[in-house]
Design a protein around this motif. Structure first.
Motif, short mmCIF file in Angstrom:
data_model
loop_
_atom_site.label_atom_id
_atom_site.label_comp_id
_atom_site.label_asym_id
_atom_site.label_seq_id
_atom_site.Cartn_x
_atom_site.Cartn_y
_atom_site.Cartn_z
N GLN A 69 0.84 -1.20 0.00
CA GLN A 69 0.00 0.00 0.00
C GLN A 69 0.88 1.26 0.00
O GLN A 69 0.56 2.24 -0.68
CB GLN A 69 -0.94 0.00 1.20
CG GLN A 69 -2.00 1.07 1.14
CD GLN A 69 -2.98 0.98 2.30
OE1 GLN A 69 -2.64 0.54 3.38
NE2 GLN A 69 -4.19 1.42 2.05
N CYS A 77 -1.85 5.78 -5.93
CA CYS A 77 -2.78 4.70 -6.27
C CYS A 77 -3.25 3.89 -5.06
O CYS A 77 -3.77 2.79 -5.22
CB CYS A 77 -2.12 3.76 -7.27
SG CYS A 77 -1.74 4.52 -8.85
N HIS A 79 -5.74 4.16 -3.34
CA HIS A 79 -7.18 3.93 -3.39
C HIS A 79 -7.56 2.67 -4.18
O HIS A 79 -8.70 2.22 -4.12
CB HIS A 79 -7.88 5.14 -4.02
CG HIS A 79 -7.48 5.36 -5.45
ND1 HIS A 79 -6.27 5.94 -5.80
CD2 HIS A 79 -8.11 5.05 -6.60
CE1 HIS A 79 -6.18 5.99 -7.11
NE2 HIS A 79 -7.28 5.45 -7.63
N LEU A 80 -6.60 2.08 -4.87
CA LEU A 80 -6.88 0.88 -5.66
C LEU A 80 -6.92 -0.40 -4.84
O LEU A 80 -7.24 -1.45 -5.37
CB LEU A 80 -5.84 0.73 -6.77
CG LEU A 80 -5.83 1.79 -7.85
CD1 LEU A 80 -4.70 1.54 -8.84
CD2 LEU A 80 -7.16 1.86 -8.57
N ARG A 82 -8.40 -2.62 -1.58
CA ARG A 82 -9.55 -2.72 -0.67
C ARG A 82 -9.25 -3.81 0.34
O ARG A 82 -8.89 -4.91 -0.03
CB ARG A 82 -10.79 -3.05 -1.49
CG ARG A 82 -12.07 -3.27 -0.78
CD ARG A 82 -12.82 -2.06 -0.24
NE ARG A 82 -12.93 -0.86 -1.00
CZ ARG A 82 -13.98 -0.46 -1.68
NH1 ARG A 82 -15.04 -1.20 -1.77
NH2 ARG A 82 -13.97 0.70 -2.29
N ASP A 125 -14.32 -0.15 -8.35
CA ASP A 125 -13.64 1.00 -7.78
C ASP A 125 -12.20 0.72 -7.37
O ASP A 125 -11.49 1.63 -6.99
CB ASP A 125 -14.40 1.51 -6.54
CG ASP A 125 -15.79 2.01 -6.89
OD1 ASP A 125 -16.03 2.32 -8.07
OD2 ASP A 125 -16.62 2.08 -5.98
N TYR A 126 -11.75 -0.51 -7.42
CA TYR A 126 -10.40 -0.86 -6.97
C TYR A 126 -9.88 -2.04 -7.76
O TYR A 126 -10.63 -2.74 -8.43
CB TYR A 126 -10.39 -1.15 -5.47
CG TYR A 126 -11.48 -2.07 -5.03
CD1 TYR A 126 -11.30 -3.44 -5.04
CD2 TYR A 126 -12.72 -1.59 -4.65
CE1 TYR A 126 -12.30 -4.29 -4.68
CE2 TYR A 126 -13.74 -2.44 -4.29
CZ TYR A 126 -13.52 -3.79 -4.30
OH TYR A 126 -14.53 -4.64 -3.95
#
Length: 149
Positions: A69, A77, A79-80, A82, A125-126
């Motif tokens: 992360q 990135c 936010h990609l 989860r 979304d990811y």
């Protein structure tokens, strides 16, 4: 100021996180895939990395993902990814959400009005999913996760 290469970023983050030998292997596999696909854009869109990191609690599986992360944050990135878990308490431990909420999977109940009817809508979304406590996932939920993704 010297511009960092993708390998420099991976090496720097891995060192900052003080990864052990086995953690380094997993970290490099994931980070290098991320770099190849999202930074260098040399992999086709449909290319996927499917990886299962196993080990008893406390061996650093989540620590490896947090390092990945950080690499993703470097490139804007983060936010990609989860973070998901099968139960609310397990999700809270990783600052994530339940599998049902994260993937928009409807919870089967006697109350037919409950649940998210947009199955899979949130999955777009990811690009990276960390599913913690996978040993708590039953066959039915596993099939629903597969169907959603």
């Amino acid at each position: 100021m010297k511009l960092l290469t993708a390998q420099d970023v991976i090496d720097t983050v891995g060192s900052e996180f003080s990864l052990n030998a086995k953690q380094w292997v997993a970290f490099r596999i994931i980070a290098e895939f991320f770099m190849a696909k999202y930074v260098e854009k040399r992999l086709p869109e449909e290319e996927q990395l499917r990886m299962l990191m196993m080990g008893p609690g406390g061996t650093g599986k989540t620590h490896v993902v947090k390092a990945v992360q950080r690499v993703m944050e470097h490139y804007g990135c983060a936010h990609l990814i989860r973070f998901l878990a099968p139960t609310g308490s397990a999700a809270a431990l990783i600052n994530g959400m339940t599998v049902h909420k994260g993937l928009g999977i409807k919870i089967k109940s006697k109350n037919r009005g409950k649940g998210n009817h947009n199955v899979g809508a949130m999955a777009e979304d990811y690009s990276f999913i960390l599913l913690d406590e996978v040993s708590l996932v039953g066959l039915q939920l596993l099939a629903e996760i597969d169907h959603t993704l």
